[in-house]
Structures are given as C-alpha cells and as structure tokens.
Design a protein around this motif. Structure first.
Motif, PDB file in Angstrom:
ATOM      1  N   LEU A 133       0.760  -1.491  -0.053  1.00  0.00           N
ATOM      2  CA  LEU A 133       0.204  -0.458  -0.189  1.00  0.00           C
ATOM      3  C   LEU A 133       0.886   1.175  -0.339  1.00  0.00           C
ATOM      4  N   GLY A 134       0.712   1.387  -1.169  1.00  0.00           N
ATOM      5  CA  GLY A 134       0.991   3.468  -1.063  1.00  0.00           C
ATOM      6  C   GLY A 134       0.333   4.850  -0.743  1.00  0.00           C
ATOM      7  N   SER A 135       0.456   5.406  -0.681  1.00  0.00           N
ATOM      8  CA  SER A 135      -0.097   6.535   0.090  1.00  0.00           C
ATOM      9  C   SER A 135      -1.370   6.309  -1.192  1.00  0.00           C
ATOM     10  N   MET A 136      -1.116   6.781  -2.231  1.00  0.00           N
ATOM     11  CA  MET A 136      -1.859   7.139  -3.071  1.00  0.00           C
ATOM     12  C   MET A 136      -3.437   5.568  -3.425  1.00  0.00           C
ATOM     13  N   ASP A 137      -2.892   4.568  -2.556  1.00  0.00           N
ATOM     14  CA  ASP A 137      -3.752   3.515  -3.107  1.00  0.00           C
ATOM     15  C   ASP A 137      -4.914   3.629  -1.524  1.00  0.00           C
ATOM     16  N   TRP A 138      -4.676   4.771  -0.567  1.00  0.00           N
ATOM     17  CA  TRP A 138      -5.626   4.472   0.098  1.00  0.00           C
ATOM     18  C   TRP A 138      -6.202   5.972   0.394  1.00  0.00           C
ATOM     19  N   ILE A 139      -5.121   6.743   0.197  1.00  0.00           N
ATOM     20  CA  ILE A 139      -5.693   7.945   0.544  1.00  0.00           C
ATOM     21  C   ILE A 139      -7.186   8.564  -0.594  1.00  0.00           C
ATOM     22  N   CYS A 184      -0.124  10.893   9.499  1.00  0.00           N
ATOM     23  CA  CYS A 184      -0.190   9.473   8.543  1.00  0.00           C
ATOM     24  C   CYS A 184       1.222  10.460   7.514  1.00  0.00           C
ATOM     25  N   ALA A 185       2.312   9.666   7.026  1.00  0.00           N
ATOM     26  CA  ALA A 185       3.681   9.880   6.961  1.00  0.00           C
ATOM     27  C   ALA A 185       3.493   9.394   5.137  1.00  0.00           C
ATOM     28  N   VAL A 186       3.047  10.689   4.138  1.00  0.00           N
ATOM     29  CA  VAL A 186       2.746  10.193   3.162  1.00  0.00           C
ATOM     30  C   VAL A 186       3.853  10.929   2.101  1.00  0.00           C
ATOM     31  N   GLY A 187       4.899  11.332   2.533  1.00  0.00           N
ATOM     32  CA  GLY A 187       5.666  11.336   1.549  1.00  0.00           C
ATOM     33  C   GLY A 187       5.218  12.957   0.238  1.00  0.00           C
ATOM     34  N   GLY A 188       5.727  12.392  -0.907  1.00  0.00           N
ATOM     35  CA  GLY A 188       5.236  13.240  -2.053  1.00  0.00           C
ATOM     36  C   GLY A 188       3.953  13.262  -1.990  1.00  0.00           C
TER      37      GLY A 188
END
Length: 261
Positions: A97-103, A195-199
């Motif tokens: 799961l990357g951030s754009m999978d759950w945001i 939530c640490a979401v980087g870029g």
C-alpha cells in the motif's frame, strides 16, 4: 483492529501488512479512540533511514501502523508468509500500500470529520485540499504548505494544528524531514492520526503523475519515477540499495551495538 507486527526478513524490520479495507477500518478505530497515533510506510528508503538514524527507528518502532509501501519489502514479506498467503488465495502485492492506494478511499473512514494537509507548495496544497473535500464531503479539510520548511514554519504548523484539532493529518514533507519533525514534535501535537505520505500531496493535487498500476504490480514503479524525476530518484535507485546492504551486513555482524531501541 490492527494486525500484529510481522517480520520482513533480510531487511530486519517489522510491519503491519494490510489491504486497503483493513487499513480503513484500523484508521476509523484509531480516530474513534481519540489518541495520538502514527501511520508510516516501509520502502527501501525508510529502511535505510531506520538502520542509520535513531530518531527514525524510534518513530517506526512506536508507530501504530507500518505499511508495506515498497515492492521489495512486500515481496520479501510474502516469501516469509507464503503459506499464509496461499491459504488466502492472495499474493504479497495485495498488501503493498502506497499513500495513493488509500487516500482516495478516505471517504469510507467512519467518523472522519476534520482533516489537515501539511506539506508541498501552496498551489499543490490548495489543490490537494480541494480534492480531499470532494473525497470526504462530510469533513472539514484545511491545509498548510510545507515549502521552505524551517523552525519558524514548524512552530506555525504546530500552533495551527493545535487550534484546528484535526482527527487525521496527512504529513507530506518527504523523507526524512517528515519523520524527523514527527519524532521531535509529536508529544506537543494535538491527538490525531498522523500519516507520513511523502510526495503524495502533489499526487493528490494532480501535479505529479502516478505510475500506471500495472507497473506497481510488477514492482517497477521506480522506473517510472526515474524517468520523470531522474535527479530526485537516481540516488535512491542506484546508490541507496548498496548503502542499505552495507548497513544490514554491519548490523548482522554487530548485533549487540545495533539491535533494539
């Protein structure tokens, strides 16, 4: 309910492997509890930082959720839990799961009413806030840019979050700045899920293009990023894996000095 930590062999780290629906349920539980919690992701970059920086290690070891963000991390975890995955009829990439999978799924988080977005430039932050308002129409969403981060801006963000009192904070300053700030200021911040979401804020805003999903399933997202952002990604692709290998070898032969908190 948050699953117990599971070991990712070779990399010597623990994670909480989840699918999107499981993560959404866990986030709802943490938000309902009303306490301070963190959700982080593990990829090769974060693992290198964890093995080289005590502050990053401390943050990860105390985190409520540590997702399998990178393909190599998910694959190695999958090898260690092959029988478990076969019984479920799934592969390890279902748990990557990357951030754009759950945001984009945040609208399904029960009880989510206040969301803060910290990071990226002003234009990207504004666009990300607007998109999140459409994803979570019943929530109040606001943001503060993170460009030019310094101690003055950091204090301003802490004060703003204290006044805003969000339930969920998307913290996107890039590694390792976002982890350093969370480790340093978490005790002062209001109760929320950070939530640490980087870029990902730029991706939510539509400013940074996402790799096609089939590349992600093949573990080749790095190639897409390398083509689009060679200056930013080249070090992580060509140098950092060797640095991580050296750290892991050193850790293996000096366990008394490097293992543990």
């Amino acid at each position: 309910m948050i699953p117990e930590r599971q070991r990712v062999p070779v990399f010597d780290v623990d994670a909480t492997p989840m699918r999107v629906d499981e993560l959404i349920e866990a986030m709802a539980g943490l938000i309902a509890a009303g306490t301070t919690a963190t959700a982080l992701g593990h990829n090769l970059h974060s693992i290198t930082l964890l093995h080289s920086r005590p502050d990053v290690r401390s943050l990860y070891e105390d985190s409520s959720i540590v997702l399998l963000d990178g393909a190599p991390v998910a694959m190695l975890w999958g090898l260690a839990h092959k029988r478990q995955l076969q019984a479920l009829g799934e592969g390890p990439m279902a748990y990557r799961l990357g951030s754009m999978d759950w945001i984009p799924e945040l609208g399904k988080v029960n009880g989510l009413e206040r969301v803060a977005v910290v990071g990226a430039g002003r234009a990207a932050n504004t666009k990300a806030v607007a998109r999140l308002r459409s994803i979570i129409p019943g929530a109040t969403v606001d943001g503060m840019p993170g460009e030019g981060w310094d101690s003055t801006l950091e204090d301003a963000v802490v004060n703003w979050l204290t006044d805003f009192r969000p339930q969920l904070v998307l913290f996107g300053l890039g590694m390792p700045l976002q982890e350093t700030v969370l480790h340093r200021r978490l005790a002062e911040l209001p109760p929320a899920l950070y939530c640490a979401v980087g870029g990902a804020i730029e991706q939510v805003a539509g400013i940074q293009k996402l790799a096609p999903r089939w590349l992600g399933r093949l573990g080749l997202e790095w190639a897409w990023r390398l083509v689009l952002h060679p200056g930013r990604v080249a070090y992580r692709v060509f140098v950092e894996p060797w640095k991580l290998a050296g750290l892991l070898i050193r850790r293996r032969f000096q366990p008394s000095k490097t293992k543990g908190k």
